[in-house]
Design a protein around this motif. Sequence first.
Motif, PDB file in Angstrom:
ATOM      1  N   LEU A   1       2.401   1.637  -3.506  1.00 21.27           N
ATOM      2  CA  LEU A   1       1.392   2.101  -4.458  1.00 21.27           C
ATOM      3  C   LEU A   1       1.075   3.578  -4.255  1.00 21.27           C
ATOM      4  CD1 LEU A   1      -0.903  -1.035  -4.289  1.00 21.27           C
ATOM      5  CD2 LEU A   1       0.237  -0.195  -6.375  1.00 21.27           C
ATOM      6  N   LEU A   2       0.994   3.996  -3.003  1.00 19.50           N
ATOM      7  CA  LEU A   2       0.727   5.406  -2.708  1.00 19.50           C
ATOM      8  C   LEU A   2       1.860   6.281  -3.240  1.00 19.50           C
ATOM      9  CD1 LEU A   2      -1.199   7.420  -1.382  1.00 19.50           C
ATOM     10  CD2 LEU A   2       0.060   7.064   0.758  1.00 19.50           C
TER      11      LEU A   2
ATOM     12  N   GLU B   1      -5.547   1.842  -5.604  1.00 16.07           N
ATOM     13  CA  GLU B   1      -4.988   0.524  -5.309  1.00 16.07           C
ATOM     14  C   GLU B   1      -4.322   0.515  -3.933  1.00 16.07           C
ATOM     15  OE1 GLU B   1      -4.412   2.317  -8.011  1.00 16.07           O
ATOM     16  OE2 GLU B   1      -4.997   1.148  -9.763  1.00 16.07           O
ATOM     17  N   SER B   2      -3.695   1.629  -3.591  1.00 12.26           N
ATOM     18  CA  SER B   2      -3.067   1.766  -2.279  1.00 12.26           C
ATOM     19  C   SER B   2      -4.099   1.615  -1.172  1.00 12.26           C
ATOM     20  CB  SER B   2      -2.373   3.131  -2.159  1.00 12.26           C
ATOM     21  OG  SER B   2      -1.935   3.346  -0.845  1.00 12.26           O
TER      22      SER B   2
ATOM     23  N   ALA C   1      -3.791   7.908   1.854  1.00 15.82           N
ATOM     24  CA  ALA C   1      -4.398   7.400   0.610  1.00 15.82           C
ATOM     25  C   ALA C   1      -5.786   7.994   0.413  1.00 15.82           C
ATOM     26  CB  ALA C   1      -4.458   5.873   0.638  1.00 15.82           C
TER      27      ALA C   1
ATOM     28  N   GLN D   1      -0.709   5.663  -7.118  1.00 14.19           N
ATOM     29  CA  GLN D   1      -1.836   4.767  -7.350  1.00 14.19           C
ATOM     30  C   GLN D   1      -2.677   4.683  -6.079  1.00 14.19           C
ATOM     31  OE1 GLN D   1      -0.519   1.051  -9.177  1.00 14.19           O
ATOM     32  NE2 GLN D   1       1.309   2.124  -9.932  1.00 14.19           N
ATOM     33  N   ALA D   2      -3.335   5.792  -5.758  1.00 10.93           N
ATOM     34  CA  ALA D   2      -4.035   5.925  -4.480  1.00 10.93           C
ATOM     35  C   ALA D   2      -5.179   4.926  -4.315  1.00 10.93           C
ATOM     36  CB  ALA D   2      -4.552   7.354  -4.308  1.00 10.93           C
TER      37      ALA D   2
ATOM     38  N   GLU E   1      -5.128  -2.008  -0.637  1.00 14.26           N
ATOM     39  CA  GLU E   1      -4.126  -2.800   0.100  1.00 14.26           C
ATOM     40  C   GLU E   1      -4.075  -2.394   1.569  1.00 14.26           C
ATOM     41  OE1 GLU E   1      -2.423  -5.484  -0.723  1.00 14.26           O
ATOM     42  OE2 GLU E   1      -3.286  -5.448  -2.724  1.00 14.26           O
TER      43      GLU E   1
ATOM     44  N   GLY F   1       0.817  -1.213   0.000  1.00 14.07           N
ATOM     45  CA  GLY F   1       0.000   0.000   0.000  1.00 14.07           C
ATOM     46  C   GLY F   1       0.847   1.259   0.000  1.00 14.07           C
ATOM     47  N   ARG F   2       1.922   1.256   0.786  1.00 13.07           N
ATOM     48  CA  ARG F   2       2.835   2.409   0.808  1.00 13.07           C
ATOM     49  C   ARG F   2       3.488   2.613  -0.550  1.00 13.07           C
ATOM     50  NH1 ARG F   2       7.376   2.153   4.655  1.00 13.07           N
ATOM     51  NH2 ARG F   2       7.765   4.171   3.711  1.00 13.07           N
TER      52      ARG F   2
ATOM     53  N   HIS G   1      -1.051   5.706   6.961  1.00 13.94           N
ATOM     54  CA  HIS G   1      -0.923   5.639   5.505  1.00 13.94           C
ATOM     55  C   HIS G   1      -2.285   5.544   4.811  1.00 13.94           C
ATOM     56  CE1 HIS G   1       3.287   4.545   6.642  1.00 13.94           C
ATOM     57  NE2 HIS G   1       3.444   5.544   5.798  1.00 13.94           N
TER      58      HIS G   1
END
Length: 189
Positions: free
Chosen positions: A115-116, A123-124, A148, A120-121, A127, A112-113, A144
């Motif tokens: 992706l962020l 998808e982040s 997001a 890619q917020a 996750e 997630g981190r 996190h």
Amino acid sequence: RERVWLAGKAAFYVSVHDFPRGQEYSHRLLNNYGQQPEVHYFQGTILKFQLEPAEAAQEFRKELEISPQHAPAMLELAQFEIDSSDLTEALSLARHAVEIEPTNPDTHHILGRALLAAGQARESAEELESAEHLAPDSSAIHFHLAAAYRELGRIEDSHREMATYVSIKKREGDLDRAAGGRDAEHPLV
């Protein structure tokens, strides 16, 4: 037995900041057992604790040569890659870690981190929501996830997650009250 004893001695001396003595035991561990699983990962964590990220990363990579499915080493490397903005490598490592350990909240958190950081917020957030479901009391995950949600324009959700983050940090006694309620680990929020 010697392997465990050497690791214990190294960890003890490093924990009391006697780094030369800790490294003495750690080097003995590497010399005697360097081809066995977990040894390079252990050395990497010691080096990370001593704030030697380049050397730690080398040890985590060596661990992956010996144990290609070692998700904790992948996560450590992914975090280094996020920090150095090599997001392609961070995403690859984190995705592989999620495949190996799908019920581990840390794998979803680090993915997630990454992706962020890669912008890619959506998808982040997915996750990080998975990570939150697996570890609802993790302040870092809430932090996190708040970021997001903020990127997605979900301001109320962001505020709720930040409030949860602050509540957990207060409960843990980790919130830096001198910084006006801001956490030293995450000073931008």
